[in-house]
Write an enzyme that holds these catalytic residues in place. Sequence first.
Site, PDB file in Angstrom:
ATOM      1  N   CYS A 144      10.584   6.164  -7.213  1.00 46.82           N
ATOM      2  CA  CYS A 144       9.731   5.189  -6.615  1.00 46.82           C
ATOM      3  C   CYS A 144       9.726   5.344  -4.856  1.00 46.82           C
ATOM      4  O   CYS A 144      10.647   5.168  -4.241  1.00 46.82           O
ATOM      5  CB  CYS A 144      10.302   3.725  -6.992  1.00 46.82           C
ATOM      6  SG  CYS A 144       9.789   2.453  -5.897  1.00 46.82           S
ATOM      7  N   CYS A 195      13.991  -0.445  -8.335  1.00 44.45           N
ATOM      8  CA  CYS A 195      13.030  -0.404  -7.164  1.00 44.45           C
ATOM      9  C   CYS A 195      12.236  -1.583  -7.204  1.00 44.45           C
ATOM     10  O   CYS A 195      12.012  -2.277  -6.273  1.00 44.45           O
ATOM     11  CB  CYS A 195      12.091   0.723  -6.914  1.00 44.45           C
ATOM     12  SG  CYS A 195      11.210   0.848  -5.391  1.00 44.45           S
ATOM     13  N   GLY A 213      -1.384   5.478  -2.609  1.00 44.81           N
ATOM     14  CA  GLY A 213      -2.199   6.285  -3.619  1.00 44.81           C
ATOM     15  C   GLY A 213      -3.423   5.417  -4.117  1.00 44.81           C
ATOM     16  O   GLY A 213      -3.621   4.279  -3.569  1.00 44.81           O
ATOM     17  N   VAL A 214      -4.102   5.764  -5.103  1.00 41.28           N
ATOM     18  CA  VAL A 214      -5.177   5.233  -5.457  1.00 41.28           C
ATOM     19  C   VAL A 214      -5.157   3.775  -5.809  1.00 41.28           C
ATOM     20  O   VAL A 214      -5.912   2.785  -5.837  1.00 41.28           O
ATOM     21  CB  VAL A 214      -6.159   6.307  -6.397  1.00 41.28           C
ATOM     22  CG1 VAL A 214      -5.378   6.521  -7.676  1.00 41.28           C
ATOM     23  CG2 VAL A 214      -7.565   5.505  -6.615  1.00 41.28           C
ATOM     24  N   GLY A 248      -0.264  -2.055  -7.110  1.00 44.50           N
ATOM     25  CA  GLY A 248      -0.855  -1.562  -8.053  1.00 44.50           C
ATOM     26  C   GLY A 248      -0.620  -1.154  -9.560  1.00 44.50           C
ATOM     27  O   GLY A 248      -0.776   0.042 -10.028  1.00 44.50           O
ATOM     28  N   LEU A 263       0.784  -1.125  -0.053  1.00 45.04           N
ATOM     29  CA  LEU A 263       0.075   0.074   0.065  1.00 45.04           C
ATOM     30  C   LEU A 263       0.862   1.037  -0.073  1.00 45.04           C
ATOM     31  O   LEU A 263       1.458   1.406   0.900  1.00 45.04           O
ATOM     32  CB  LEU A 263      -1.045  -0.100   1.306  1.00 45.04           C
ATOM     33  CG  LEU A 263      -2.219  -0.904   1.264  1.00 45.04           C
ATOM     34  CD1 LEU A 263      -2.821  -0.366   2.731  1.00 45.04           C
ATOM     35  CD2 LEU A 263      -3.109  -0.403  -0.005  1.00 45.04           C
TER      36      LEU A 263
END
Length: 395
Positions: free
Chosen positions: A200, A100, A11-12, A124, A8
């Site tokens: 990142c 990353c 961000g969306v 995501g 998590l």
Amino acid sequence: MKRVIVGLSGGVDSSVAAYLLKEQGYEVIGLFMKNWHDDSVTISDECPWLEDSNDAMLVAEKLGIPFQTVDLSVQYKERIVDYMFSEYEKGRTPNPDVLCNREIKFDVFMDIALELGADYVATGHYCRKGSIDKDGQTVYQLLSGVDGNKDQSYFLCQLSQAQLAKALFPIGELAKPEVREIAKAQDLITAEKKDSQGLCFIGKVRLPEFLQQQLKPKEGIIVEVDESLSTYNKAVPQFENKENELAYFSTKPSYSLADGKVVGKHQGAHYFTKGQRKGLAVGGTKEPLFVIETDVNENVIYTGQGKNHPGLLRNVLFVTNDELHWVREDLALVEGETMSVKARIRYRQPLEEATLHKVQSGLFVEFKNKQSAITEGQFVAWYIGDELVGSGVIS
């Protein structure tokens, strides 16, 4: 129930990834990675990690999933930041986002997740995972995201079969507007949040200042090279074989001060990258100046006018064996073999037709059309259809 640990980020995209997995019946745990402590170089109001970790926590609360923060700043410094400094010092331009994913999210972070009993790690990213059966073995595929505008498969171009086996990409089938709609419908705090730009998990970083901590400013000159330079117009020799031809066309021109005129000064060649236009602060040219080469040993920046300057354009690049990576190991070429692919040398660049040529020392990527600003240290990734099958560091 399979256990999935979601990175998590606050961000969306990762918020909706966590929601979708929960809907699919997985046991979901949210983990926020703290990768950076030095707030002095981040443009703090843009993307401070504190705000992001707070948003991630609120999303986890809303979804009713456990949440914790892990501090990976030591590993991030060793594997990403130190690598970036050494690459810039060599005059190469690294891609921290690709690194990353390879070094942090799908290695250090994945190890932590597996220790916590996870079956999978989810992010995501806008990409998809497929699998095929080959000779009784499951082979995993890295497929581009359905949203062509947001496809992030390029950033995952260094993943291995072992990493892909444990990875899930829940939003790969969705377009960005759909992701925002889902977040809104679930009343997630990140629904309207701007996408973070920058390194990142660090947020927006003032790159020159970030680098200056290690790489001291050093005044040098900016030289403008005219497109009529004889180097660009010399006759192409006859080649004994294809490998000699590829080696010839993959070799970048070397410049000396006699090849142009001094048009300005800079504070360090290692702060600039090929194809760069901003930050030169040289006016009075008919077309904008672009960096065509940086010489970190002599501390000189060579520039040319216009984006079609011949110093920017080349159609062959080379990847050494030790920087060559196949996501699909079963498709790896052996010496003397070729493969028709589509390839890109930077994120969001449209895929271009190319041919791979495997030679003893590495791999040549021969593009059908000339590419602008082929930059050492960046990644080239190649695809068959919508599947990313391999990548390498441009040498």
